[in-house]
Design a protein around this motif. Sequence first.
Motif, short mmCIF file in Angstrom:
data_model
loop_
_atom_site.label_atom_id
_atom_site.label_comp_id
_atom_site.label_asym_id
_atom_site.label_seq_id
_atom_site.Cartn_x
_atom_site.Cartn_y
_atom_site.Cartn_z
N GLY A 227 40.65 38.96 22.74
CA GLY A 227 40.52 37.77 21.91
C GLY A 227 39.66 36.73 22.61
N ILE A 228 39.95 35.47 22.38
CA ILE A 228 39.11 34.42 22.94
C ILE A 228 39.45 34.11 24.39
CG2 ILE A 228 38.69 33.37 20.70
CD1 ILE A 228 40.75 31.26 21.32
N VAL A 229 40.61 34.58 24.87
CA VAL A 229 41.01 34.35 26.25
C VAL A 229 40.72 35.60 27.08
CG1 VAL A 229 42.96 33.89 27.80
CG2 VAL A 229 42.82 32.72 25.60
N ALA A 230 40.14 35.40 28.26
CA ALA A 230 40.01 36.48 29.23
C ALA A 230 41.17 36.36 30.20
CB ALA A 230 38.68 36.39 29.97
N SER A 231 41.81 37.49 30.52
CA SER A 231 43.01 37.44 31.34
C SER A 231 43.09 38.67 32.23
CB SER A 231 44.26 37.36 30.45
OG SER A 231 45.43 37.17 31.21
N ALA A 232 43.50 38.44 33.49
CA ALA A 232 43.71 39.54 34.43
C ALA A 232 44.95 39.22 35.25
CB ALA A 232 42.50 39.72 35.34
N ALA A 233 45.71 40.24 35.60
CA ALA A 233 46.94 40.03 36.37
C ALA A 233 47.26 41.26 37.19
CB ALA A 233 48.11 39.70 35.44
N ILE A 234 48.00 41.06 38.24
CA ILE A 234 48.59 42.16 39.00
C ILE A 234 50.10 41.97 38.96
CG2 ILE A 234 48.89 43.19 41.28
CD1 ILE A 234 45.98 42.59 41.85
N VAL B 27 55.43 39.27 38.46
CA VAL B 27 54.03 38.92 38.27
C VAL B 27 53.53 38.34 39.60
CG1 VAL B 27 52.36 37.53 37.00
CG2 VAL B 27 54.36 38.46 35.81
N ILE B 28 52.65 39.06 40.28
CA ILE B 28 52.17 38.61 41.58
C ILE B 28 51.06 37.58 41.42
CG2 ILE B 28 51.17 39.32 43.78
CD1 ILE B 28 52.28 42.10 43.28
N CYS B 29 50.16 37.83 40.46
CA CYS B 29 49.02 36.94 40.28
C CYS B 29 48.50 37.08 38.86
CB CYS B 29 47.92 37.30 41.29
SG CYS B 29 46.49 36.20 41.25
N GLU B 30 48.06 35.97 38.27
CA GLU B 30 47.50 36.02 36.92
C GLU B 30 46.44 34.94 36.77
OE1 GLU B 30 49.01 36.23 32.28
OE2 GLU B 30 50.12 34.96 33.70
N GLU C 152 42.37 39.25 45.78
CA GLU C 152 42.33 38.37 46.94
C GLU C 152 43.62 37.55 47.06
OE1 GLU C 152 39.90 34.37 48.42
OE2 GLU C 152 39.04 35.65 46.85
N PHE C 153 44.02 36.89 46.00
CA PHE C 153 45.16 35.98 46.07
C PHE C 153 46.49 36.71 46.17
CE2 PHE C 153 42.97 32.13 43.86
CZ PHE C 153 42.09 32.04 44.93
N SER C 154 46.56 37.93 45.65
CA SER C 154 47.80 38.71 45.73
C SER C 154 47.87 39.55 47.00
CB SER C 154 47.93 39.62 44.51
OG SER C 154 46.94 40.64 44.54
N GLU C 155 46.76 39.52 47.77
CA GLU C 155 46.67 40.33 48.99
C GLU C 155 46.95 41.81 48.68
OE1 GLU C 155 49.42 38.40 51.65
OE2 GLU C 155 47.91 36.96 52.30
N THR C 156 46.34 42.26 47.58
CA THR C 156 46.49 43.64 47.13
C THR C 156 45.20 44.41 47.39
OG1 THR C 156 48.06 43.01 45.39
CG2 THR C 156 46.93 45.12 45.14
N ASN C 157 45.31 45.57 47.97
CA ASN C 157 44.17 46.47 48.10
C ASN C 157 44.06 47.32 46.84
OD1 ASN C 157 43.50 45.71 50.80
ND2 ASN C 157 45.22 47.00 51.53
N LYS C 158 42.85 47.62 46.43
CA LYS C 158 42.66 48.43 45.24
C LYS C 158 43.41 49.75 45.34
CE LYS C 158 38.10 46.51 44.20
NZ LYS C 158 36.64 46.78 44.08
#
Length: 232
Positions: free
Chosen positions: A10-17, A23-26, A48-54
């Motif tokens: 939709g009109i909002v772009a959103s990503a989260a882990i 919810v670690i980061c959004e 970066e902010f969640s300190e998560t490696n791919k």
Amino acid sequence: MKILAIDCSGIVASAAIVSDEKVICEFNVNNKLTHAENLMPMISKCFEFSETNKEDLDYIAVTSGPGSFTGLRIGAATAKSIAHGLDIKLIPVPTLDCLAYNIFNPDSIIIPIMDAKKNEVYAAIYENNGEIKRLSDYMADNIDVILRLTNNYKKRIIFLGDGVPVYKSRISEFNPNFLFAPINNNMQRAATVGMIASKNTENAVDYKDFAPSYIRIPQAELESRHYTGERV
């Protein structure tokens, strides 16, 4: 279990882990930049902010539609590329389900509507009786058709989605007792995509087998069919 969740249907772009039920980061952006400009920087910031490696990811979750044709393609291409690179599976989540799960008012009917242009909305009808259950098919129809369907329900009815600002006056005119979600819950959120995906890992597919569900034919294809004389 860690999931990277993506939505730009939709009109909002959103990503989260999300990790299990946390919810670690959004990141959510509803501004002038396009999804193509926003999405990858947001995903990078999530890592970066969640300190998560791919390599820590177990799944990629992405909204499968309906929604903006361009947005769905951007989300699908991004999710498939990451899933391919990491050799992990992808979990498709219907966009309207994600919207419905933003609302948890008990004993209510929840109706997410997305502006589909041409005086139509994408919509579905859900009931919350302690858990959220879809009662209708996924629809692309005139807002008045959706409003007439509400006559079948006697419970409190809540509307949300980017179709609300477009049709709010019409909805209130039909029934002034209808309710609207607060702005913080009115749009799609990747955290909701991830939460639903975490409970439905049995729906995971190989990235090569995933394609968005548009519900109706994209306008460019429709115009091409008319130009060539193909029946639609």
